[in-house]
Scaffold this motif. Structure first.
Motif, PDB file in Angstrom:
ATOM      1  N   HIS A   4      28.934  43.931  41.662  1.00 45.45           N
ATOM      2  CA  HIS A   4      28.583  43.316  40.379  1.00 45.45           C
ATOM      3  C   HIS A   4      29.857  42.787  39.736  1.00 45.45           C
ATOM      4  O   HIS A   4      30.967  43.184  40.104  1.00 45.45           O
ATOM      5  CB  HIS A   4      27.898  44.326  39.443  1.00 45.45           C
ATOM      6  CG  HIS A   4      26.670  44.951  40.027  1.00 45.45           C
ATOM      7  ND1 HIS A   4      25.475  44.277  40.157  1.00 45.45           N
ATOM      8  CD2 HIS A   4      26.468  46.188  40.543  1.00 45.45           C
ATOM      9  CE1 HIS A   4      24.581  45.073  40.711  1.00 45.45           C
ATOM     10  NE2 HIS A   4      25.157  46.237  40.966  1.00 45.45           N
ATOM     11  N   LYS A   5      29.706  41.917  38.767  1.00 47.48           N
ATOM     12  CA  LYS A   5      30.863  41.285  38.139  1.00 47.48           C
ATOM     13  C   LYS A   5      31.890  42.290  37.639  1.00 47.48           C
ATOM     14  O   LYS A   5      33.097  42.069  37.721  1.00 47.48           O
ATOM     15  CB  LYS A   5      30.411  40.416  36.960  1.00 47.48           C
ATOM     16  CG  LYS A   5      29.763  39.099  37.344  1.00 47.48           C
ATOM     17  CD  LYS A   5      29.457  38.310  36.080  1.00 47.48           C
ATOM     18  CE  LYS A   5      28.716  37.021  36.400  1.00 47.48           C
ATOM     19  NZ  LYS A   5      28.414  36.250  35.172  1.00 47.48           N
ATOM     20  N   THR A   6      31.422  43.393  37.092  1.00 51.64           N
ATOM     21  CA  THR A   6      32.322  44.350  36.442  1.00 51.64           C
ATOM     22  C   THR A   6      32.747  45.499  37.346  1.00 51.64           C
ATOM     23  O   THR A   6      33.518  46.354  36.923  1.00 51.64           O
ATOM     24  CB  THR A   6      31.650  44.924  35.176  1.00 51.64           C
ATOM     25  OG1 THR A   6      30.405  45.541  35.548  1.00 51.64           O
ATOM     26  CG2 THR A   6      31.391  43.834  34.156  1.00 51.64           C
ATOM     27  N   ASP A   7      32.248  45.530  38.587  1.00 50.30           N
ATOM     28  CA  ASP A   7      32.599  46.616  39.500  1.00 50.30           C
ATOM     29  C   ASP A   7      33.955  46.375  40.154  1.00 50.30           C
ATOM     30  O   ASP A   7      34.501  45.268  40.121  1.00 50.30           O
ATOM     31  CB  ASP A   7      31.537  46.767  40.590  1.00 50.30           C
ATOM     32  CG  ASP A   7      30.264  47.414  40.076  1.00 50.30           C
ATOM     33  OD1 ASP A   7      29.314  47.500  40.852  1.00 50.30           O
ATOM     34  OD2 ASP A   7      30.234  47.809  38.896  1.00 50.30           O
ATOM     35  N   ARG A  63      24.319  39.784  49.200  1.00 51.67           N
ATOM     36  CA  ARG A  63      24.176  40.552  47.966  1.00 51.67           C
ATOM     37  C   ARG A  63      25.552  40.688  47.324  1.00 51.67           C
ATOM     38  O   ARG A  63      26.577  40.459  47.957  1.00 51.67           O
ATOM     39  CB  ARG A  63      23.591  41.945  48.233  1.00 51.67           C
ATOM     40  CG  ARG A  63      24.399  42.797  49.183  1.00 51.67           C
ATOM     41  CD  ARG A  63      23.769  44.158  49.423  1.00 51.67           C
ATOM     42  NE  ARG A  63      24.526  44.954  50.359  1.00 51.67           N
ATOM     43  CZ  ARG A  63      24.376  44.910  51.681  1.00 51.67           C
ATOM     44  NH1 ARG A  63      23.485  44.099  52.216  1.00 51.67           N
ATOM     45  NH2 ARG A  63      25.122  45.672  52.473  1.00 51.67           N
ATOM     46  N   GLY A  64      25.574  41.067  46.062  1.00 49.48           N
ATOM     47  CA  GLY A  64      26.833  41.124  45.355  1.00 49.48           C
ATOM     48  C   GLY A  64      27.345  39.726  45.084  1.00 49.48           C
ATOM     49  O   GLY A  64      26.577  38.757  44.983  1.00 49.48           O
ATOM     50  N   GLY A  65      28.646  39.591  44.956  1.00 47.04           N
ATOM     51  CA  GLY A  65      29.209  38.281  44.680  1.00 47.04           C
ATOM     52  C   GLY A  65      30.706  38.253  44.881  1.00 47.04           C
ATOM     53  O   GLY A  65      31.331  39.252  45.242  1.00 47.04           O
ATOM     54  N   LEU A  66      31.271  37.066  44.655  1.00 47.40           N
ATOM     55  CA  LEU A  66      32.697  36.861  44.819  1.00 47.40           C
ATOM     56  C   LEU A  66      33.323  36.385  43.516  1.00 47.40           C
ATOM     57  O   LEU A  66      32.758  35.554  42.803  1.00 47.40           O
ATOM     58  CB  LEU A  66      32.974  35.809  45.901  1.00 47.40           C
ATOM     59  CG  LEU A  66      32.664  36.173  47.350  1.00 47.40           C
ATOM     60  CD1 LEU A  66      32.938  34.975  48.245  1.00 47.40           C
ATOM     61  CD2 LEU A  66      33.486  37.372  47.815  1.00 47.40           C
ATOM     62  N   TRP A  67      34.480  36.927  43.224  1.00 51.39           N
ATOM     63  CA  TRP A  67      35.358  36.375  42.203  1.00 51.39           C
ATOM     64  C   TRP A  67      36.355  35.461  42.898  1.00 51.39           C
ATOM     65  O   TRP A  67      37.160  35.919  43.714  1.00 51.39           O
ATOM     66  CB  TRP A  67      36.106  37.468  41.463  1.00 51.39           C
ATOM     67  CG  TRP A  67      35.361  38.116  40.342  1.00 51.39           C
ATOM     68  CD1 TRP A  67      34.870  39.384  40.276  1.00 51.39           C
ATOM     69  CD2 TRP A  67      35.048  37.513  39.078  1.00 51.39           C
ATOM     70  NE1 TRP A  67      34.259  39.612  39.072  1.00 51.39           N
ATOM     71  CE2 TRP A  67      34.357  38.479  38.301  1.00 51.39           C
ATOM     72  CE3 TRP A  67      35.274  36.251  38.517  1.00 51.39           C
ATOM     73  CZ2 TRP A  67      33.882  38.227  37.020  1.00 51.39           C
ATOM     74  CZ3 TRP A  67      34.807  35.987  37.236  1.00 51.39           C
ATOM     75  CH2 TRP A  67      34.125  36.973  36.495  1.00 51.39           C
ATOM     76  N   ARG A 112      36.171  32.100  38.868  1.00 50.35           N
ATOM     77  CA  ARG A 112      34.760  31.723  38.969  1.00 50.35           C
ATOM     78  C   ARG A 112      34.001  32.809  39.722  1.00 50.35           C
ATOM     79  O   ARG A 112      34.402  33.252  40.803  1.00 50.35           O
ATOM     80  CB  ARG A 112      34.627  30.389  39.722  1.00 50.35           C
ATOM     81  CG  ARG A 112      33.205  29.969  40.054  1.00 50.35           C
ATOM     82  CD  ARG A 112      32.470  29.430  38.874  1.00 50.35           C
ATOM     83  NE  ARG A 112      31.051  29.209  39.179  1.00 50.35           N
ATOM     84  CZ  ARG A 112      30.146  28.842  38.281  1.00 50.35           C
ATOM     85  NH1 ARG A 112      30.513  28.627  37.020  1.00 50.35           N
ATOM     86  NH2 ARG A 112      28.890  28.663  38.625  1.00 50.35           N
ATOM     87  N   TRP A 113      32.874  33.279  39.145  1.00 53.95           N
ATOM     88  CA  TRP A 113      31.993  34.241  39.806  1.00 53.95           C
ATOM     89  C   TRP A 113      30.834  33.510  40.461  1.00 53.95           C
ATOM     90  O   TRP A 113      30.206  32.640  39.864  1.00 53.95           O
ATOM     91  CB  TRP A 113      31.453  35.253  38.803  1.00 53.95           C
ATOM     92  CG  TRP A 113      30.360  36.133  39.363  1.00 53.95           C
ATOM     93  CD1 TRP A 113      29.007  35.936  39.248  1.00 53.95           C
ATOM     94  CD2 TRP A 113      30.520  37.324  40.134  1.00 53.95           C
ATOM     95  NE1 TRP A 113      28.326  36.931  39.890  1.00 53.95           N
ATOM     96  CE2 TRP A 113      29.220  37.804  40.454  1.00 53.95           C
ATOM     97  CE3 TRP A 113      31.622  38.043  40.587  1.00 53.95           C
ATOM     98  CZ2 TRP A 113      29.014  38.958  41.200  1.00 53.95           C
ATOM     99  CZ3 TRP A 113      31.417  39.194  41.331  1.00 53.95           C
ATOM    100  CH2 TRP A 113      30.127  39.640  41.628  1.00 53.95           C
ATOM    101  N   GLU A 114      30.554  33.875  41.726  1.00 51.14           N
ATOM    102  CA  GLU A 114      29.416  33.310  42.444  1.00 51.14           C
ATOM    103  C   GLU A 114      28.641  34.422  43.120  1.00 51.14           C
ATOM    104  O   GLU A 114      29.221  35.257  43.833  1.00 51.14           O
ATOM    105  CB  GLU A 114      29.885  32.313  43.518  1.00 51.14           C
ATOM    106  CG  GLU A 114      30.361  30.974  42.990  1.00 51.14           C
ATOM    107  CD  GLU A 114      29.205  30.101  42.527  1.00 51.14           C
ATOM    108  OE1 GLU A 114      29.416  29.293  41.599  1.00 51.14           O
ATOM    109  OE2 GLU A 114      28.094  30.225  43.090  1.00 51.14           O
ATOM    110  N   ASP A 115      27.323  34.442  42.879  1.00 51.74           N
ATOM    111  CA  ASP A 115      26.470  35.391  43.592  1.00 51.74           C
ATOM    112  C   ASP A 115      26.346  34.992  45.055  1.00 51.74           C
ATOM    113  O   ASP A 115      26.381  33.797  45.399  1.00 51.74           O
ATOM    114  CB  ASP A 115      25.070  35.423  42.962  1.00 51.74           C
ATOM    115  CG  ASP A 115      25.073  36.017  41.566  1.00 51.74           C
ATOM    116  OD1 ASP A 115      25.785  37.010  41.349  1.00 51.74           O
ATOM    117  OD2 ASP A 115      24.373  35.464  40.694  1.00 51.74           O
ATOM    118  N   LEU A 116      26.192  35.987  45.904  1.00 56.60           N
ATOM    119  CA  LEU A 116      25.971  35.746  47.332  1.00 56.60           C
ATOM    120  C   LEU A 116      24.479  35.904  47.624  1.00 56.60           C
ATOM    121  O   LEU A 116      23.926  36.986  47.437  1.00 56.60           O
ATOM    122  CB  LEU A 116      26.786  36.735  48.174  1.00 56.60           C
ATOM    123  CG  LEU A 116      28.302  36.690  47.987  1.00 56.60           C
ATOM    124  CD1 LEU A 116      28.979  37.725  48.875  1.00 56.60           C
ATOM    125  CD2 LEU A 116      28.854  35.301  48.287  1.00 56.60           C
TER     126      LEU A 116
END
Length: 478
Positions: free
Chosen positions: A374-377, A391-395, A442-446
């Protein structure tokens, strides 16, 4: 390069104990159980417990004509008046007196060992229950004639819990690979229970679903990196408590010289593994992995032909619409982003930069990425082209001149381009320009299966002119 498929084959063909041996082992163990139950050994048997690498599913095939061993505990009720040594000696006696096992039997400090003619040994050790206190379990030290507390079931539970934090059993597979490296290289001494404990401490609950353990080579790199960091922080031999029985220090299985040697070789192998993963061509990566594991790694690989074939396949699977076939993802995972043809990074739906170029446009702009649930993890660095779960995402972050922050007189825009049949069909191909999520990141969901791209563009604030842009950062979603 990770070479996930080559590791799968290497484990199956070379490292893992093959099914024929496992079946034979299980048959022999059942026969031994029946023999002990029917013998005149006095202790009343409660149950039998698998122990060690057999129980943890980290047992490996013997190398160089060696033997694999399996540990079997015989959990028994106390016999009044018996000493610790008597449990082991009497168990050895019933095997030595038997025509089937007599010439195969050796009595050691804690166990009776049955050695078979092929490459198998079975160690059978008495485990005495509730001798003085309810709930206690004790193994028997024949040499010292002492009872020693043990918690084998709890240790096995701990190991299985650790493996559960990894994806695709990657932790367990990496453990086998490290044991194989120990056995094939023969450069350091570390008993399996000590090695397994050291490895087990390198993964925690917070690693669950992280890219650090998403596949076997990732898990291997993570474990060796963390182990090396820990060892380098301890020049002198540290304690390695038994996680199931903290008063027991497994580091006692080492002397200071053995510890120093182990510390040095882990540092060396950690660097070799990093080099193999960072290699940019198939042939170079295979050569470097063979430095770690010997020539049996990817032994069937004809490097130049395989790489050329992969490039041909990538071209064939790339459609004009960028709705590439799903099998392209598998090829990129196997051979790396180098197989992608030049036209891949310019699909029809990708937007051209809307800014006029400055007098000089720098290409010295670098994109990096970190994976997070998650963004804050907590986040974990990932490599360009690394395969990730949907699942999750990339910063995404950006630097100029390799490590410098983007100058304050500039702003950043991100071009995110999706490919793959699912993304295109759902009209999620995008290819346009996006604002950063915070500062310049930039945050992007996977989500979508495919090979996707993130690019950073640096624009001068004073006149809205493009002054720099990056190469694509490829995101491979399995």
């Amino acid at each position: 390069m990770k070479l996930v498929n080559q590791f799968k084959e290497f484990l199956a063909d070379t490292v893992n104990l093959n099914q024929t041996r496992i079946d034979r082992l299980e048959e022999r163990v059942e026969t031994i159980k029946s023999f002990i139950r029917g013998s005149d050994w006095e202790p009343k048997i409660s149950t039998f417990i698998e122990q060690g690498s057999w129980a943890h599913d980290t047992i490996i095939r013997p190398v160089d004509g060696g033997e694999f061993d399996a540990d079997l505990l015989v959990k028994v009720h106390t016999v009044n008046g018996w000493s610790a040594a008597q449990y082991v000696k009497e168990l050895g006696r019933v095997f030595l007196d038997n025509g089937r096992y007599g010439d195969k039997t050796v009595i050691y400090d804690y166990c009776v060992t049955i050695t078979y003619a092929d490459d198998c040994k079975i160690d059978i050790a008495p485990l005495v229950m509730e001798r003085e206190h309810q709930g206690t379990l004790e193994v028997c030290n024949k040499r010292k004639d002492e009872f020693e507390e043990s918690q084998p079931v709890e240790y096995t539970r701990w190991m299985r819990e650790k493996n559960g934090y990894s994806g695709n059993n990657s932790f367990r597979k990496a453990t086998r690979l490290i044991k194989y490296n120990r056995d094939i290289k023969k450069r350091f001494s570390c008993q399996s229970v000590l090695l397994t404990t050291l490895i087990g401490h390198r993964i925690e609950w917070s690693d669950k679903d992280s890219s650090a353990f998403s596949d076997t080579p990732s898990a291997l790199q993570t474990i060796m990196g963390r182990l090396d960091d820990w060892l380098q922080a301890h020049p002198d031999k540290p304690a390695v408590p038994n996680p199931a029985l903290p008063a027991q220090d497994f580091a006692d299985l080492w002397n200071d010289t053995q510890y120093a040697n182990f510390r040095n070789f882990v540092n060396k192998y950690r660097k070799w593994i990093d080099d193999a993963i960072n290699a940019t061509t198939l042939s170079d990566s295979i050569e470097k992995w063979r430095k770690v594991f010997g020539d049996d790694f990817a032994k069937g690989e004809t490097v130049q032909k395989a790489e050329a074939l992969a490039m041909q396949r990538a071209n064939a699977m790339l459609l004009e619409s960028a709705a590439h076939l799903d099998s392209l993802v598998d090829s990129v995972i196997d051979f790396g982003i180098a197989i992608l043809p030049a036209r891949f990074k310019n699909p029809a739906h990708k937007h051209a930069p809307p800014w006029q170029s400055a007098e000089h446009v720098s290409r010295n702009v670098q994109v990096s990425a970190e994976y997070s649930n998650h963004k804050t993890d907590r986040s974990y660095p990932v490599q360009n082209g690394e395969a990730l779960p949907p699942r999750g995402g990339l910063w995404f972050d950006v630097r100029v001149n390799k490590f410098q922050l983007v100058p304050a007189d500039c702003y950043v825009r991100w071009r995110i381009t999706n490919t793959g049949a699912v993304a295109i069909a759902l009209k999620k191909g995008r290819g346009g320009f996006e604002h950063p999520t915070e500062v310049n990141r930039r945050w992007e969901d996977l989500q979508y299966h495919g090979v996707h791209m993130a690019e950073a563009f640096v624009i001068r604030k004073s006149d809205d002119r493009l002054v720099g842009y990056s190469e694509p950062f490829y995101v491979v979603i399995k």
